[in-house]
Design an enzyme around this catalytic site. Structure first.
Site, PDB file in Angstrom:
ATOM      1  N   LYS A   1       0.381  29.893  13.761  1.00 29.28           N
ATOM      2  CA  LYS A   1       1.700  29.291  13.520  1.00 29.28           C
ATOM      3  C   LYS A   1       1.085  27.937  12.903  1.00 29.28           C
ATOM      4  O   LYS A   1       1.776  27.117  12.363  1.00 29.28           O
ATOM      5  CB  LYS A   1       2.022  28.771  14.960  1.00 29.28           C
ATOM      6  CG  LYS A   1       3.404  28.358  14.594  1.00 29.28           C
ATOM      7  CD  LYS A   1       4.481  27.616  15.906  1.00 29.28           C
ATOM      8  CE  LYS A   1       3.761  26.549  16.169  1.00 29.28           C
ATOM      9  NZ  LYS A   1       4.174  25.485  15.442  1.00 29.28           N
TER      10      LYS A   1
ATOM     11  N   TYR B   1      -1.201  21.699  16.743  1.00 28.82           N
ATOM     12  CA  TYR B   1      -2.525  22.083  16.341  1.00 28.82           C
ATOM     13  C   TYR B   1      -3.291  21.151  15.380  1.00 28.82           C
ATOM     14  O   TYR B   1      -4.346  21.083  15.614  1.00 28.82           O
ATOM     15  CB  TYR B   1      -2.345  23.462  15.279  1.00 28.82           C
ATOM     16  CG  TYR B   1      -1.619  24.690  16.355  1.00 28.82           C
ATOM     17  CD1 TYR B   1      -1.710  24.634  17.668  1.00 28.82           C
ATOM     18  CD2 TYR B   1      -1.243  25.763  15.558  1.00 28.82           C
ATOM     19  CE1 TYR B   1      -0.972  25.996  18.395  1.00 28.82           C
ATOM     20  CE2 TYR B   1      -0.625  27.085  16.286  1.00 28.82           C
ATOM     21  CZ  TYR B   1      -0.756  26.809  17.559  1.00 28.82           C
ATOM     22  OH  TYR B   1      -0.104  28.128  18.468  1.00 28.82           O
TER      23      TYR B   1
END
Length: 378
Positions: A134, A165
């Site tokens: 992702k 992230y």
């Protein structure tokens, strides 16, 4: 003996690992693989112990810790002066993935851990971070389901929305200050065994297949035709992801103090249409001629099956779990209706010497057998 009371035997160890998220899909495999090697001592950290299938080993100690509590984190990680390798395979899931709150929560967890470890551990060789594919897309769209794009590790970040992230990568780069080698690993759909994991694909699939067999229900795929027929996501066997973490953490030839990124994917692409029948047959469920249904929702069809699962568990002598401990029906609905393709290339890992690959169907069948061996499913 309680899980946290199982202390490590004082034996010489060249390497000392701490695994954050040790009870999760990849964390469990990391623990097993490191303990199978010589000269490794392992600490596993998670908020709650796995009392269902605890790991007993003289070289392993589990530590229950709320990483959002800085004082508790300092106290519980007091052992960290001997740590040589850190594996971060955990995340806080209390908020939506693409929210600012999710970014802040996960940054706080890692910051508290780094505050406890870095001043104490003077011999850290490597820090291994796990995120996911992702990394390459935004859940906010726009989406083009007809376009096929295979992302490599150098693809630029998405400029819109929030992605925790990025926050974790930036935090590591800032806090490690070019002094410690680190890597980031980006799996797709993780295929492994765990209990009470939020995005537990195998737990959800196995609970569904077991209920279908028990009630003689058709083993139907509920989702969009695009997800049924197209390549939408990579499978990532937890064994492969754990092996890649260890490979990058112990292979100085691929060390980078600026951070080294690797996609962590099985390799060959697949479609659900190609493999669904074989999965249903593995469960012994009825596989209908028309396996695809755009109207079928797992969250609706399985909403009242908690009692059925308890019947199955009692009849088959399974480890006692509620169906919610294994299955996340909303996750299956989202997965099989995801408008965004998350496909990566593993050319970089292959080129640098990590050549292990799995067929995703083989991974799924392996983990069905593994969960049967663990007496989690019939």
């Amino acid at each position: 003996m309680g899980t946290e009371e199982f202390k490590i035997t004082k034996t010489p160890s060249n390497n000392v690992a701490v695994i954050f998220g040790a009870t999760g899909l990849v964390g469990k495999e990391l623990v097993k693989k490191l303990l199978a090697k010589c000269q490794w001592k392992v600490y596993g950290v998670a908020r709650r112990p796995d009392n269902t299938l605890p790991i007993r080993n003289s070289k392993y100690q589990f530590i229950s810790c709320d990483l959002l509590n800085p004082l508790e984190t300092q106290e519980k990680l007091s052992f960290s002066e001997e740590v040589t390798h850190v594996f971060w395979v955990t995340w806080g899931s209390q908020f939506p993935l693409d929210s600012e709150e999710c970014c802040e929560l996960n940054k706080a967890m890692m910051s508290n851990a780094l505050d406890a470890i870095l001043p104490r551990a003077k011999g850290i060789k490597h820090f291994s971070l796990q995120t996911g594919t992702k990394h390459y897309i935004s859940l906010q769209g726009p989406f083009d389901s007809k376009e096929v794009c295979y992302y490599n590790e150098e693809c630029p970040r998405v400029s819109t929305g929030y992605n925790f992230y990025y926050v974790l990568e930036d935090l590591l780069k800032e806090r490690l200050e070019g002094r410690i080698a680190w890597s980031v690993h980006r799996p797709g759909l993780i295929i492994g065994s765990s209990i009470k994991t939020v995005f537990n694909f195998m737990g959800s699939l196995c609970a569904y297949g077991s209920v279908c067999k028990y009630l003689n229900l058709p083993f139907v795929f509920g989702g969009t035709r695009e997800c049924w027929e197209g390549n939408f996501i990579d499978g990532s066997d937890a064994r492969l992801v754990a092996e890649q973490h260890i490979w990058a953490a112990t292979n100085e030839a691929v060390y980078s103090r600026n951070g080294q990124a690797f996609n962590a994917i099985n390799g060959p692409s697949f479609t659900w249409k190609e493999i669904w029948a074989a999965i249903g047959q593995k469960f012994g469920a009825e596989v209908p001629i028309n396996m695809f249904s755009e109207d079928f929702l797992f969250s609706k069809a399985m909403a009242d099956k908690g009692g059925t699962w308890r019947e199955i568990a009692e009849k088959e002598g399974l480890v006692w779990t509620e169906i919610e401990d294994l299955a996340n029906w909303e996750f299956l609905d989202i997965l099989f209706r995801c408008p965004a393709k998350m496909l990566g290339t593993r050319e970089k890992a292959d080129r640098l010497g990590l050549t292990t690959q799995y067929q995703t169907l083989d991974s799924i069948l392996y983990w069905i057998d593994a969960m049967r061996d663990e007496k989690l499913i019939p």
